[in-house]
Enzyme design. Structure first.
Site, PDB file in Angstrom:
ATOM      1  N   HIS A  37      -1.646   4.851  14.242  1.00 44.35           N
ATOM      2  CA  HIS A  37      -2.032   5.877  13.262  1.00 44.35           C
ATOM      3  C   HIS A  37      -0.863   6.821  13.001  1.00 44.35           C
ATOM      4  O   HIS A  37      -0.563   7.170  11.859  1.00 44.35           O
ATOM      5  CB  HIS A  37      -3.191   6.733  13.805  1.00 44.35           C
ATOM      6  CG  HIS A  37      -4.443   5.968  14.101  1.00 44.35           C
ATOM      7  ND1 HIS A  37      -4.933   5.820  15.373  1.00 44.35           N
ATOM      8  CD2 HIS A  37      -5.326   5.356  13.283  1.00 44.35           C
ATOM      9  CE1 HIS A  37      -6.061   5.138  15.333  1.00 44.35           C
ATOM     10  NE2 HIS A  37      -6.323   4.837  14.075  1.00 44.35           N
ATOM     11  N   GLY A 147      -2.669   0.415   7.466  1.00 42.28           N
ATOM     12  CA  GLY A 147      -1.929  -0.422   8.410  1.00 42.28           C
ATOM     13  C   GLY A 147      -2.144  -1.906   8.150  1.00 42.28           C
ATOM     14  O   GLY A 147      -3.251  -2.351   7.849  1.00 42.28           O
ATOM     15  N   GLN A 148      -1.066  -2.655   8.332  1.00 43.82           N
ATOM     16  CA  GLN A 148      -1.139  -4.127   8.248  1.00 43.82           C
ATOM     17  C   GLN A 148      -2.042  -4.688   9.352  1.00 43.82           C
ATOM     18  O   GLN A 148      -2.563  -5.787   9.238  1.00 43.82           O
ATOM     19  CB  GLN A 148       0.280  -4.678   8.385  1.00 43.82           C
ATOM     20  CG  GLN A 148       0.403  -6.149   8.674  1.00 43.82           C
ATOM     21  CD  GLN A 148       0.388  -6.984   7.407  1.00 43.82           C
ATOM     22  OE1 GLN A 148       0.682  -6.498   6.329  1.00 43.82           O
ATOM     23  NE2 GLN A 148       0.064  -8.248   7.559  1.00 43.82           N
ATOM     24  N   LYS A 149      -2.229  -3.927  10.416  1.00 44.84           N
ATOM     25  CA  LYS A 149      -3.131  -4.339  11.492  1.00 44.84           C
ATOM     26  C   LYS A 149      -4.480  -4.782  10.908  1.00 44.84           C
ATOM     27  O   LYS A 149      -5.093  -5.748  11.368  1.00 44.84           O
ATOM     28  CB  LYS A 149      -3.311  -3.150  12.449  1.00 44.84           C
ATOM     29  CG  LYS A 149      -4.589  -3.093  13.236  1.00 44.84           C
ATOM     30  CD  LYS A 149      -4.437  -3.838  14.531  1.00 44.84           C
ATOM     31  CE  LYS A 149      -5.708  -3.982  15.301  1.00 44.84           C
ATOM     32  NZ  LYS A 149      -6.739  -3.020  15.114  1.00 44.84           N
ATOM     33  N   VAL A 176       1.805  -1.527  14.861  1.00 46.73           N
ATOM     34  CA  VAL A 176       2.486  -0.982  16.044  1.00 46.73           C
ATOM     35  C   VAL A 176       1.819  -1.592  17.284  1.00 46.73           C
ATOM     36  O   VAL A 176       0.573  -1.682  17.348  1.00 46.73           O
ATOM     37  CB  VAL A 176       2.395   0.556  16.060  1.00 46.73           C
ATOM     38  CG1 VAL A 176       3.069   1.123  17.307  1.00 46.73           C
ATOM     39  CG2 VAL A 176       3.041   1.133  14.808  1.00 46.73           C
TER      40      VAL A 176
HETATM   41  P1  AMP Z   1      -8.810   3.056  12.099  1.00 39.62           P
HETATM   42  O1  AMP Z   1      -8.799   4.398  12.742  1.00 39.62           O
HETATM   43  O2  AMP Z   1      -8.929   1.922  13.037  1.00 39.62           O
HETATM   44  O3  AMP Z   1      -9.775   2.993  10.927  1.00 39.62           O
HETATM   45  O4  AMP Z   1      -7.365   2.891  11.446  1.00 39.62           O
HETATM   46  C1  AMP Z   1      -6.862   3.827  10.528  1.00 39.62           C
HETATM   47  C2  AMP Z   1      -5.616   3.263   9.882  1.00 39.62           C
HETATM   48  O5  AMP Z   1      -4.638   3.021  10.888  1.00 39.62           O
HETATM   49  C3  AMP Z   1      -5.881   1.937   9.178  1.00 39.62           C
HETATM   50  O6  AMP Z   1      -5.131   1.889   7.972  1.00 39.62           O
HETATM   51  C4  AMP Z   1      -5.387   0.934  10.187  1.00 39.62           C
HETATM   52  O7  AMP Z   1      -4.971  -0.280   9.614  1.00 39.62           O
HETATM   53  C5  AMP Z   1      -4.203   1.677  10.786  1.00 39.62           C
HETATM   54  N1  AMP Z   1      -3.889   1.154  12.121  1.00 39.62           N
HETATM   55  C6  AMP Z   1      -4.741   0.952  13.150  1.00 39.62           C
HETATM   56  N2  AMP Z   1      -4.107   0.392  14.194  1.00 39.62           N
HETATM   57  C7  AMP Z   1      -2.807   0.243  13.803  1.00 39.62           C
HETATM   58  C8  AMP Z   1      -1.634  -0.290  14.441  1.00 39.62           C
HETATM   59  N3  AMP Z   1      -1.665  -0.766  15.672  1.00 39.62           N
HETATM   60  N4  AMP Z   1      -0.487  -0.290  13.740  1.00 39.62           N
HETATM   61  C9  AMP Z   1      -0.436   0.189  12.470  1.00 39.62           C
HETATM   62  N5  AMP Z   1      -1.497   0.695  11.821  1.00 39.62           N
HETATM   63  C10 AMP Z   1      -2.668   0.715  12.483  1.00 39.62           C
END
Ligand code: AMP
Length: 300
Positions: A37, A147-149, A176
């Protein structure tokens, strides 16, 4: 750092920001912040005059039997991390201020959600798009960072923003990872020590498949088998292993052009996902991001 908990409060704060002519960057999250994040927050800080991070565990994107109640919530440390980083505004609404039982409007994209997480989590992306559309309308960012995740989510959000003419440019940040390759995820903290040690198996499987592509393998079924075998050996209960076109997200038989290898599975009760996107041509294969600047008319 300012904090807002309702759309009205956000509106008041941002009208002032807009009057000053500052560009706004938005990073939507569900909190339990980690370096993944924070990397997106840094991207926003570098590209935008004013950075807004939203933290909202969106009930509309969780299915009946999913882990909404178990989803980690760490408001205080999240707020501290964002403050230290230089975030300008934290928007942490309560569900009641975003949704009403009377609402009937839904946002969905066709076909992009047919496979991968869209197939295994029915309704998930409609929930994601509804909240992202609402955030775009409330915050009216010039830039938004994903994120590409969550590659399928990134593609779907880019498509929605282009199709509905949101005047926002979407940026995709690379995944990441922990030192052992596991993609950072808020859900990782739910893994027992034993499951945590097995969790990088999903990444290893994807890397082995990517390696095979680099060596010339083009048959998607062989690549998927490699990933499944590695995940099964690590103790995953597989949800899906797919090889899809990077733009249409439809399964391919043979890899060529921009493709996405993606996998999801459960270790115990914790669901993990990961992916790798590759540009594959006659001369070889290189890792890429599923960012489609051409889809946006708002190249700011
Ligand atoms: P989330 O809190 O899981 O909804 O994620 C919020 C944002 O952070 C989303 O755009 C995710 O794709 C991104 N995100 C989550 N984990 C990662 C990671 N390990 N690397 C890069 N972006 C991430």
């Amino acid at each position: 750092m300012k904090k807002a908990t309702s759309p009205a409060e956000v509106g008041r704060i941002l009208s002032d920001v807009r009057r000053k002519g500052l560009s706004i960057g938005l990073v939507p999250t569900m909190g339990a912040l980690h370096e993944g994040h924070l990397s997106l927050v840094r991207m926003s800080l570098a590209r935008s005059d004013y950075t807004v991070v939203s933290i909202f565990v969106n009930p509309r994107q969780f299915g009946e039997s999913e882990d909404l109640d178990k989803y980690p919530r760490t408001e205080e440390s999240d707020s501290k991390l964002l403050e230290e980083l230089g975030c300008d505004l934290l928007f942490a609404p309560v569900a009641g201020s975003l949704y009403s039982d009377a609402d009937r409007t839904r946002v969905s994209v066709s076909s992009l959600g047919d496979h991968l997480c869209g197939a295994s989590r029915p309704g998930h992306f409609d929930g994601v798009l509804l909240v992202v559309a609402k955030l775009f309308n409330m915050i009216r960012p010039e830039h938004a960072f994903f994120g590409q995740k969550d590659a399928q989510q990134a593609v779907i959000v880019q498509r929605m923003a282009a199709d509905l003419d949101y005047p926002v440019r979407i940026f995709i940040g690379p995944t990441v990872r922990e030192e052992d390759g596991l993609a950072m995820s808020s859900r990782n903290r739910n893994l027992s020590r034993e499951k945590r040690s097995k969790a990088p198996g999903i990444r290893t499987g994807l890397l082995e498949a990517a390696e095979a592509i680099i060596k010339g393998e083009r048959d998607a079924s062989i690549l998927k088998m490699k990933i499944s075998d590695r995940m099964t050996a690590a103790g995953f209960k597989i949800d899906y292993v797919e090889c899809v076109d990077g733009g249409t997200l439809q399964p391919v038989q043979s890899v060529e052009g921009t493709i996405l290898l993606a996998a999801a599975g459960k270790l115990g009760s914790t669901r993990l996902i990961d992916n790798i996107a590759l540009k594959v041509g006659p001369e070889g294969a290189t890792e890429t991001l599923l960012e489609f600047p051409g889809w946006s008319r708002y190249e700011r």
